[in-house]
Design a protein around this motif. Structure first.
Motif, PDB file in Angstrom:
ATOM      1  N   VAL A  85       3.163  -4.469  -0.628  1.00 17.30           N
ATOM      2  CA  VAL A  85       2.094  -4.019   0.253  1.00 17.30           C
ATOM      3  C   VAL A  85       2.577  -2.783   0.992  1.00 17.30           C
ATOM      4  O   VAL A  85       3.751  -2.679   1.347  1.00 17.30           O
ATOM      5  N   GLU A  86       1.667  -1.831   1.193  1.00 16.45           N
ATOM      6  CA  GLU A  86       2.020  -0.597   1.894  1.00 16.45           C
ATOM      7  C   GLU A  86       0.981  -0.293   2.968  1.00 16.45           C
ATOM      8  O   GLU A  86      -0.214  -0.573   2.794  1.00 16.45           O
ATOM      9  N   LEU A  87       1.456   0.266   4.059  1.00 15.85           N
ATOM     10  CA  LEU A  87       0.592   0.681   5.163  1.00 15.85           C
ATOM     11  C   LEU A  87       0.438   2.199   5.125  1.00 15.85           C
ATOM     12  O   LEU A  87       1.409   2.932   4.962  1.00 15.85           O
ATOM     13  N   PHE A  88      -0.806   2.658   5.286  1.00 17.48           N
ATOM     14  CA  PHE A  88      -1.094   4.092   5.310  1.00 17.48           C
ATOM     15  C   PHE A  88      -1.946   4.407   6.527  1.00 17.48           C
ATOM     16  O   PHE A  88      -2.736   3.578   6.998  1.00 17.48           O
ATOM     17  N   THR A  89      -1.804   5.628   7.014  1.00 20.14           N
ATOM     18  CA  THR A  89      -2.676   6.125   8.073  1.00 20.14           C
ATOM     19  C   THR A  89      -3.318   7.406   7.568  1.00 20.14           C
ATOM     20  O   THR A  89      -2.650   8.435   7.438  1.00 20.14           O
ATOM     21  N   PHE A  90      -4.593   7.334   7.249  1.00 23.38           N
ATOM     22  CA  PHE A  90      -5.313   8.475   6.690  1.00 23.38           C
ATOM     23  C   PHE A  90      -6.131   9.160   7.782  1.00 23.38           C
ATOM     24  O   PHE A  90      -6.615   8.520   8.718  1.00 23.38           O
ATOM     25  N   GLN A  91      -6.283  10.467   7.637  1.00 23.60           N
ATOM     26  CA  GLN A  91      -7.109  11.252   8.548  1.00 23.60           C
ATOM     27  C   GLN A  91      -8.400  11.657   7.845  1.00 23.60           C
ATOM     28  O   GLN A  91      -8.472  11.714   6.623  1.00 23.60           O
ATOM     29  N   GLY A  92      -9.422  11.975   8.650  1.00 25.81           N
ATOM     30  CA  GLY A  92     -10.663  12.474   8.072  1.00 25.81           C
ATOM     31  C   GLY A  92     -11.860  11.627   8.445  1.00 25.81           C
ATOM     32  O   GLY A  92     -11.794  10.721   9.280  1.00 25.81           O
ATOM     33  N   SER A  93     -12.979  11.945   7.806  1.00 26.36           N
ATOM     34  CA  SER A  93     -14.227  11.219   8.064  1.00 26.36           C
ATOM     35  C   SER A  93     -14.157   9.812   7.480  1.00 26.36           C
ATOM     36  O   SER A  93     -13.228   9.470   6.735  1.00 26.36           O
ATOM     37  N   ARG A  94     -15.157   9.033   7.782  1.00 29.46           N
ATOM     38  CA  ARG A  94     -15.232   7.656   7.282  1.00 29.46           C
ATOM     39  C   ARG A  94     -15.149   7.612   5.754  1.00 29.46           C
ATOM     40  O   ARG A  94     -14.348   6.876   5.182  1.00 29.46           O
ATOM     41  N   ASN A  95     -15.970   8.423   5.092  1.00 34.26           N
ATOM     42  CA  ASN A  95     -15.959   8.406   3.631  1.00 34.26           C
ATOM     43  C   ASN A  95     -14.683   9.003   3.063  1.00 34.26           C
ATOM     44  O   ASN A  95     -14.203   8.580   2.011  1.00 34.26           O
ATOM     45  N   SER A  96     -14.124  10.001   3.756  1.00 39.57           N
ATOM     46  CA  SER A  96     -12.869  10.598   3.303  1.00 39.57           C
ATOM     47  C   SER A  96     -11.752   9.561   3.320  1.00 39.57           C
ATOM     48  O   SER A  96     -10.938   9.501   2.386  1.00 39.57           O
ATOM     49  N   ILE A  97     -11.697   8.745   4.353  1.00 40.79           N
ATOM     50  CA  ILE A  97     -10.670   7.696   4.440  1.00 40.79           C
ATOM     51  C   ILE A  97     -10.848   6.699   3.306  1.00 40.79           C
ATOM     52  O   ILE A  97      -9.875   6.274   2.663  1.00 40.79           O
ATOM     53  N   ARG A  98     -12.075   6.315   3.021  1.00 33.98           N
ATOM     54  CA  ARG A  98     -12.338   5.369   1.929  1.00 33.98           C
ATOM     55  C   ARG A  98     -11.929   5.957   0.578  1.00 33.98           C
ATOM     56  O   ARG A  98     -11.316   5.286  -0.253  1.00 33.98           O
ATOM     57  N   GLU A  99     -12.261   7.239   0.384  1.00 34.36           N
ATOM     58  CA  GLU A  99     -11.902   7.889  -0.884  1.00 34.36           C
ATOM     59  C   GLU A  99     -10.390   8.024  -1.031  1.00 34.36           C
ATOM     60  O   GLU A  99      -9.839   7.815  -2.119  1.00 34.36           O
ATOM     61  N   ARG A 100      -9.721   8.382   0.061  1.00 35.21           N
ATOM     62  CA  ARG A 100      -8.270   8.546   0.000  1.00 35.21           C
ATOM     63  C   ARG A 100      -7.573   7.212  -0.239  1.00 35.21           C
ATOM     64  O   ARG A 100      -6.550   7.145  -0.929  1.00 35.21           O
ATOM     65  N   ALA A 101      -8.130   6.151   0.308  1.00 34.24           N
ATOM     66  CA  ALA A 101      -7.560   4.819   0.061  1.00 34.24           C
ATOM     67  C   ALA A 101      -7.710   4.437  -1.414  1.00 34.24           C
ATOM     68  O   ALA A 101      -6.763   3.916  -2.026  1.00 34.24           O
ATOM     69  N   SER A 102      -8.875   4.706  -1.987  1.00 39.25           N
ATOM     70  CA  SER A 102      -9.090   4.407  -3.408  1.00 39.25           C
ATOM     71  C   SER A 102      -8.123   5.192  -4.275  1.00 39.25           C
ATOM     72  O   SER A 102      -7.526   4.655  -5.226  1.00 39.25           O
ATOM     73  N   LYS A 103      -7.967   6.472  -3.958  1.00 37.15           N
ATOM     74  CA  LYS A 103      -7.049   7.332  -4.709  1.00 37.15           C
ATOM     75  C   LYS A 103      -5.613   6.835  -4.590  1.00 37.15           C
ATOM     76  O   LYS A 103      -4.862   6.793  -5.572  1.00 37.15           O
ATOM     77  N   LYS A 104      -5.205   6.452  -3.378  1.00 40.39           N
ATOM     78  CA  LYS A 104      -3.839   5.959  -3.175  1.00 40.39           C
ATOM     79  C   LYS A 104      -3.618   4.657  -3.956  1.00 40.39           C
ATOM     80  O   LYS A 104      -2.515   4.425  -4.496  1.00 40.39           O
ATOM     81  N   GLY A 105      -4.647   3.830  -4.045  1.00 41.40           N
ATOM     82  CA  GLY A 105      -4.532   2.612  -4.843  1.00 41.40           C
ATOM     83  C   GLY A 105      -4.269   2.911  -6.310  1.00 41.40           C
ATOM     84  O   GLY A 105      -3.454   2.240  -6.965  1.00 41.40           O
ATOM     85  N   LEU A 106      -4.915   3.939  -6.830  1.00 42.35           N
ATOM     86  CA  LEU A 106      -4.667   4.355  -8.213  1.00 42.35           C
ATOM     87  C   LEU A 106      -3.228   4.839  -8.376  1.00 42.35           C
ATOM     88  O   LEU A 106      -2.562   4.536  -9.374  1.00 42.35           O
ATOM     89  N   GLU A 107      -2.736   5.611  -7.395  1.00 36.74           N
ATOM     90  CA  GLU A 107      -1.358   6.105  -7.450  1.00 36.74           C
ATOM     91  C   GLU A 107      -0.361   4.947  -7.469  1.00 36.74           C
ATOM     92  O   GLU A 107       0.594   4.930  -8.252  1.00 36.74           O
ATOM     93  N   ILE A 108      -0.585   3.968  -6.589  1.00 34.97           N
ATOM     94  CA  ILE A 108       0.321   2.816  -6.502  1.00 34.97           C
ATOM     95  C   ILE A 108       0.316   2.038  -7.813  1.00 34.97           C
ATOM     96  O   ILE A 108       1.373   1.646  -8.325  1.00 34.97           O
ATOM     97  N   LEU A 109      -0.862   1.828  -8.362  1.00 38.57           N
ATOM     98  CA  LEU A 109      -0.983   1.055  -9.606  1.00 38.57           C
ATOM     99  C   LEU A 109      -0.337   1.801 -10.765  1.00 38.57           C
ATOM    100  O   LEU A 109       0.381   1.207 -11.580  1.00 38.57           O
ATOM    101  N   PHE A 110      -0.570   3.127 -10.835  1.00 38.25           N
ATOM    102  CA  PHE A 110       0.031   3.910 -11.924  1.00 38.25           C
ATOM    103  C   PHE A 110       1.557   3.869 -11.839  1.00 38.25           C
ATOM    104  O   PHE A 110       2.238   3.675 -12.849  1.00 38.25           O
ATOM    105  N   LYS A 111       2.083   4.036 -10.627  1.00 38.02           N
ATOM    106  CA  LYS A 111       3.535   4.012 -10.440  1.00 38.02           C
ATOM    107  C   LYS A 111       4.102   2.650 -10.821  1.00 38.02           C
ATOM    108  O   LYS A 111       5.174   2.560 -11.455  1.00 38.02           O
ATOM    109  N   HIS A 112       3.408   1.594 -10.452  1.00 39.47           N
ATOM    110  CA  HIS A 112       3.854   0.244 -10.784  1.00 39.47           C
ATOM    111  C   HIS A 112       3.888   0.027 -12.292  1.00 39.47           C
ATOM    112  O   HIS A 112       4.862  -0.515 -12.827  1.00 39.47           O
ATOM    113  N   LEU A 113       2.882   0.486 -12.974  1.00 37.09           N
ATOM    114  CA  LEU A 113       2.810   0.303 -14.430  1.00 37.09           C
ATOM    115  C   LEU A 113       3.774   1.214 -15.161  1.00 37.09           C
ATOM    116  O   LEU A 113       4.230   0.909 -16.263  1.00 37.09           O
ATOM    117  N   LYS A 114       4.086   2.363 -14.555  1.00 35.82           N
ATOM    118  CA  LYS A 114       4.988   3.326 -15.194  1.00 35.82           C
ATOM    119  C   LYS A 114       6.424   2.853 -15.156  1.00 35.82           C
ATOM    120  O   LYS A 114       7.185   3.104 -16.078  1.00 35.82           O
TER     121      LYS A 114
END
Length: 415
Positions: free
Chosen positions: A386-415
């Motif tokens: 589990v990882e903690l992040f603090t994102f900046q930006g608008s409400r939707n920007s935070i949601r989008e950045r969280a989704s993107k970070k989830g993809l990064e974490i999953l890709f790194k885990h599978l790699k």
């Protein structure tokens, strides 16, 4: 090839400046010229104003070897490409009889009266190479003026491409005196910022010559555009491959693909390779992560589904997160995130579970400020994380950045 043969593309039309249509002609022409080995150094768009068109034409004459103009060759009063070029060149305009015959025949066949202004489309410069337009009315032209090549093409994309492929590109290849080309590839990275990537490759970037290396920031990460100039495609590919390998030796840990590859597509491919399936539990992201994974071809083979557990009741009653966890740690916590990831994996019978919980904003929750996000990953074949992040930006920007970070974490885990 003449090293000094550099091109400029000028699009004439107020509709382009108003955003009513996109300037796809310039994009297409640039790509074709690169394949021909000609550098494009300038793009310009100018409205239907005689003095402004004349001004941009004068600038092009002074700085470019090949100037391609699209648009402004029609019959109406605001079609003034010919007139503007005449003002800077002093060249005589004449009526091109074969084109005039074609226009007359068209109106006769359509049983329609031809208005006088249609004769304007048949006007060409006296010593121009006239390009017959089999896809429309106005012909194209190739004009040599003070050792510069001027090429005039209709603005209608279908007509422009027809003349470019039939006449212009063969003419330029012959004039350039080579079969050389310019070829590019894009390397894509995730989990590293543009400045950090550039710093890691600073020495290589400073010494670049052929291929050139250009870092670019995009919504889904950072990319490097490599551009090679060579005598043929095989030589260009080898130059690009050698530089790619040098780059990956330094920052290969962040690399996920090239050109049209997406991180979602790479994740699907790796899940398939490992024989794993995934499920997602999403709170603040509200299904964004699952939607992105679904966009990849073949996702149905590896994605079992997802649960949007936005409300606390859904976390408890659907996912089965314990009331003790929520009472003690809250919904925005690493403990809740881990339990969500484990429970969605168990409920949907998958190898991997991923979860997102946090505060999108605008207000804080449970004493946690907006932008606080926990992302957890549970894989039955390895330890949970589990990882903690603090994102900046608008409400939707935070949601989008969280989704993107989830993809990064999953890709790194599978790699």
């Amino acid at each position: 090839m003449k090293n000094s043969m550099n091109a400029e593309i000028i699009a004439v039309g107020t509709e382009l400046l108003l955003g009513q249509i996109s300037n796809t002609n310039a994009q297409w022409l640039s790509e074709q010229l690169a394949h021909t080995g000609i550098n494009v150094f300038h793009h310009a768009v100018v409205g239907d104003n005689l003095y402004r068109v004349e001004e941009i034409f004068s600038q092009a004459q002074n700085r470019s070897d090949v100037i391609i103009v699209t648009g402004g060759l029609g019959p109406t009063e605001d079609d003034m490409t010919r007139e503007a070029f005449q003002r800077i060149s002093g060249m005589e305009l004449i009526e091109h009889q074969p084109t005039m015959d074609k226009i007359t025949s068209y109106f006769t066949a359509a049983n329609t009266v031809m208005t006088p202004n249609n004769r304007k489309q048949a006007r060409v410069f006296k010593h121009a190479g006239v390009l017959e337009n089999n896809a429309g009315m106005a012909p194209g032209m190739i004009v040599n003026h003070e050792e510069k090549i001027w090429i005039f093409l209709p603005g209608v994309p279908r007509e422009m491409k027809h003349l470019a492929e039939k006449d212009v590109l063969p003419y330029l290849r012959k004039t350039a005196g080579t079969d050389g080309l310019i070829k590019s590839t894009v390397l894509k990275f995730s989990g590293i910022g543009e400045s950090a990537l550039e710093d890691s490759l600073s020495e290589l970037i400073r010494s670049q010559s052929n291929p050139t290396i250009a870092p670019l920031a995009q919504n889904d990460g950072v990319v490097l555009r490599l551009t090679a100039k060579a005598g043929n495609a095989q030589e260009a590919d080898q130059l690009l491959q050698n530089t790619k390998q040098t780059i990956l030796q330094k920052v290969g840990g962040y690399f996920y693909g090239t050109d049209t590859d997406t991180i979602e597509g790479q994740i699907v491919s790796r899940l398939r390779h490992h024989g794993k399936k995934i499920a997602a539990a999403e709170s603040l992201t509200g299904g964004m992560f699952t939607e992105r994974l679904v966009s990849a071809r073949g996702a149905s083979e590896v994605l079992s589904g997802g649960i949007v557990s936005y409300h606390t009741d859904v976390k408890q009653e659907v996912l089965g997160v314990s009331s003790q966890t929520i009472e003690k740690h809250g919904t925005v916590s690493k403990e809740c995130a881990l339990e969500m990831a484990r429970r969605v994996r168990e409920l949907l019978n998958t190898s991997v579970g991923i979860s997102f919980t946090g505060v999108a904003g605008p207000d804080g929750i449970e004493g946690k400020p907006a932008g606080t996000v926990y992302i957890a990953l549970s894989d039955k074949d390895s330890d949970d994380q589990v990882e903690l992040f603090t994102f900046q930006g608008s409400r939707n920007s935070i949601r989008e950045r969280a989704s993107k970070k989830g993809l990064e974490i999953l890709f790194k885990h599978l790699k």
